[in-house]
Design a protein around this motif. Structure first.
Motif, mmCIF file in Angstrom:
data_model
loop_
_atom_site.group_PDB
_atom_site.id
_atom_site.type_symbol
_atom_site.label_atom_id
_atom_site.label_comp_id
_atom_site.label_asym_id
_atom_site.label_seq_id
_atom_site.Cartn_x
_atom_site.Cartn_y
_atom_site.Cartn_z
ATOM 1 N N PRO A 21 0.761 -0.965 -0.071
ATOM 2 C CA PRO A 21 0.114 0.024 -0.039
ATOM 3 C C PRO A 21 1.238 1.222 0.104
ATOM 4 C CG PRO A 21 -0.103 -0.940 1.932
ATOM 5 C CD PRO A 21 1.264 -1.815 1.629
ATOM 6 N N SER A 22 2.251 1.031 0.160
ATOM 7 C CA SER A 22 3.558 2.353 -0.135
ATOM 8 C C SER A 22 4.480 1.931 -1.192
ATOM 9 C CB SER A 22 3.456 2.376 1.083
ATOM 10 O OG SER A 22 5.302 3.185 1.368
ATOM 11 N N LEU A 23 4.945 3.161 -1.867
ATOM 12 C CA LEU A 23 5.621 2.494 -2.641
ATOM 13 C C LEU A 23 7.206 2.530 -1.407
ATOM 14 C CD1 LEU A 23 5.199 5.918 -4.801
ATOM 15 C CD2 LEU A 23 4.536 3.827 -5.017
ATOM 16 N N VAL A 24 7.297 2.206 -0.168
ATOM 17 C CA VAL A 24 7.956 1.838 0.436
ATOM 18 C C VAL A 24 9.495 1.041 -0.121
ATOM 19 C CG1 VAL A 24 7.201 0.231 2.077
ATOM 20 C CG2 VAL A 24 8.971 1.386 3.244
ATOM 21 N N SER A 52 2.515 -0.987 6.419
ATOM 22 C CA SER A 52 1.184 -1.438 7.203
ATOM 23 C C SER A 52 1.157 -0.077 8.568
ATOM 24 C CB SER A 52 1.121 -2.151 7.760
ATOM 25 O OG SER A 52 0.336 -2.897 8.053
ATOM 26 N N ASP A 53 1.762 0.157 8.993
ATOM 27 C CA ASP A 53 2.620 0.766 9.940
ATOM 28 C C ASP A 53 1.393 2.408 9.420
ATOM 29 O OD1 ASP A 53 2.947 -0.958 11.547
ATOM 30 O OD2 ASP A 53 5.026 0.076 11.854
ATOM 31 N N ARG A 54 1.752 2.812 8.027
ATOM 32 C CA ARG A 54 1.898 4.012 7.690
ATOM 33 C C ARG A 54 0.211 3.938 7.184
ATOM 34 N NH1 ARG A 54 6.578 5.105 3.140
ATOM 35 N NH2 ARG A 54 8.100 4.975 4.123
ATOM 36 N N VAL A 55 -0.413 3.221 6.809
ATOM 37 C CA VAL A 55 -1.675 2.695 6.737
ATOM 38 C C VAL A 55 -2.562 3.173 7.843
ATOM 39 C CG1 VAL A 55 -3.864 1.169 6.289
ATOM 40 C CG2 VAL A 55 -1.773 1.336 4.453
ATOM 41 N N GLU A 56 -1.208 2.475 9.364
ATOM 42 C CA GLU A 56 -2.452 2.900 10.346
ATOM 43 C C GLU A 56 -2.627 4.116 10.755
ATOM 44 O OE1 GLU A 56 -2.356 0.298 15.032
ATOM 45 O OE2 GLU A 56 -0.307 0.223 14.242
ATOM 46 N N ALA A 57 -1.175 4.160 10.630
ATOM 47 C CA ALA A 57 -1.168 6.474 11.064
ATOM 48 C C ALA A 57 -2.098 7.173 10.140
ATOM 49 C CB ALA A 57 0.622 6.792 10.653
ATOM 50 N N LYS A 58 -2.874 6.683 9.029
ATOM 51 C CA LYS A 58 -3.175 7.745 8.341
ATOM 52 C C LYS A 58 -5.060 6.837 8.962
ATOM 53 C CE LYS A 58 -4.388 9.610 3.518
ATOM 54 N NZ LYS A 58 -3.272 9.484 2.613
ATOM 55 N N TYR A 59 -4.980 5.966 8.737
ATOM 56 C CA TYR A 59 -6.936 5.689 8.870
ATOM 57 C C TYR A 59 -6.778 4.791 10.197
ATOM 58 C CZ TYR A 59 -6.173 6.642 3.942
ATOM 59 O OH TYR A 59 -5.887 6.629 2.172
ATOM 60 N N GLY A 60 -5.940 4.683 11.455
ATOM 61 C CA GLY A 60 -6.720 3.963 12.276
ATOM 62 C C GLY A 60 -6.211 2.727 12.266
ATOM 63 N N ARG A 61 -5.737 2.170 11.970
ATOM 64 C CA ARG A 61 -5.735 0.021 11.433
ATOM 65 C C ARG A 61 -4.627 -0.305 10.594
ATOM 66 N NH1 ARG A 61 -8.454 0.337 7.220
ATOM 67 N NH2 ARG A 61 -10.376 0.479 6.123
ATOM 68 N N PRO A 62 -4.397 -1.331 11.323
ATOM 69 C CA PRO A 62 -3.127 -1.769 10.163
ATOM 70 C C PRO A 62 -3.578 -2.030 8.912
ATOM 71 C CG PRO A 62 -2.492 -3.536 12.245
ATOM 72 C CD PRO A 62 -4.474 -1.828 11.909
ATOM 73 N N CYS A 63 -3.078 -2.163 7.939
ATOM 74 C CA CYS A 63 -3.397 -2.853 6.368
ATOM 75 C C CYS A 63 -3.091 -4.016 6.232
ATOM 76 C CB CYS A 63 -2.409 -1.711 5.466
ATOM 77 S SG CYS A 63 -2.886 -2.889 3.752
ATOM 78 N N SER A 64 -4.649 -5.140 6.280
ATOM 79 C CA SER A 64 -4.265 -6.561 6.570
ATOM 80 C C SER A 64 -3.775 -7.226 5.126
ATOM 81 C CB SER A 64 -6.392 -6.693 6.412
ATOM 82 O OG SER A 64 -6.994 -5.948 5.572
#
Length: 102
Positions: A21-24, A52-64
């Motif tokens: 979900p990220s360009l990392v 996943s942590d970036r998604v959690e920081a933005k949306y409040g939940r880890p990226c499944s």
């Protein structure tokens, strides 16, 4: 969030298109490079957990999806763990507006 896919080749030549979900991914892998299996998996764990942590920081939940991708990589890698010569190749990065290379 800018998502991407990355195409890899396992030691047996099987190709797999993977999701982030990220360009990392671009900070941990390079197209055309080959990595010893333990190194590849360490990189995959790091980059997909960061994603996943970036998604959690933005949306409040880890990226499944990222965590599921990591689980699939772990499962696939387990087939080659007894081979000290096993390597994984990063073949390409695929952005959402691109097709998967043949």
């Amino acid at each position: 969030m800018p998502e991407m896919r990355f195409l890899i080749a396992w030691p047996d030549g099987a190709r797999e298109t993977c999701y982030s979900p990220s360009l990392v991914v671009t900070e941990h892998l390079a197209p055309g490079e080959t990595y010893p299996l333990p190194d590849f998996m360490a990189r995959a764990r790091t980059m997909l957990r960061i994603a996943s942590d970036r998604v959690e920081a933005k949306y409040g939940r880890p990226c499944s999806l990222a965590l599921g991708q990591l689980a699939r990589l772990e499962q696939a890698a387990s087939r080659f763990r007894d081979d000290p010569q096993a390597e994984v190749a990063c073949l390409a990065f695929i952005l959402p507006d691109q097709g998967i290379p043949s």
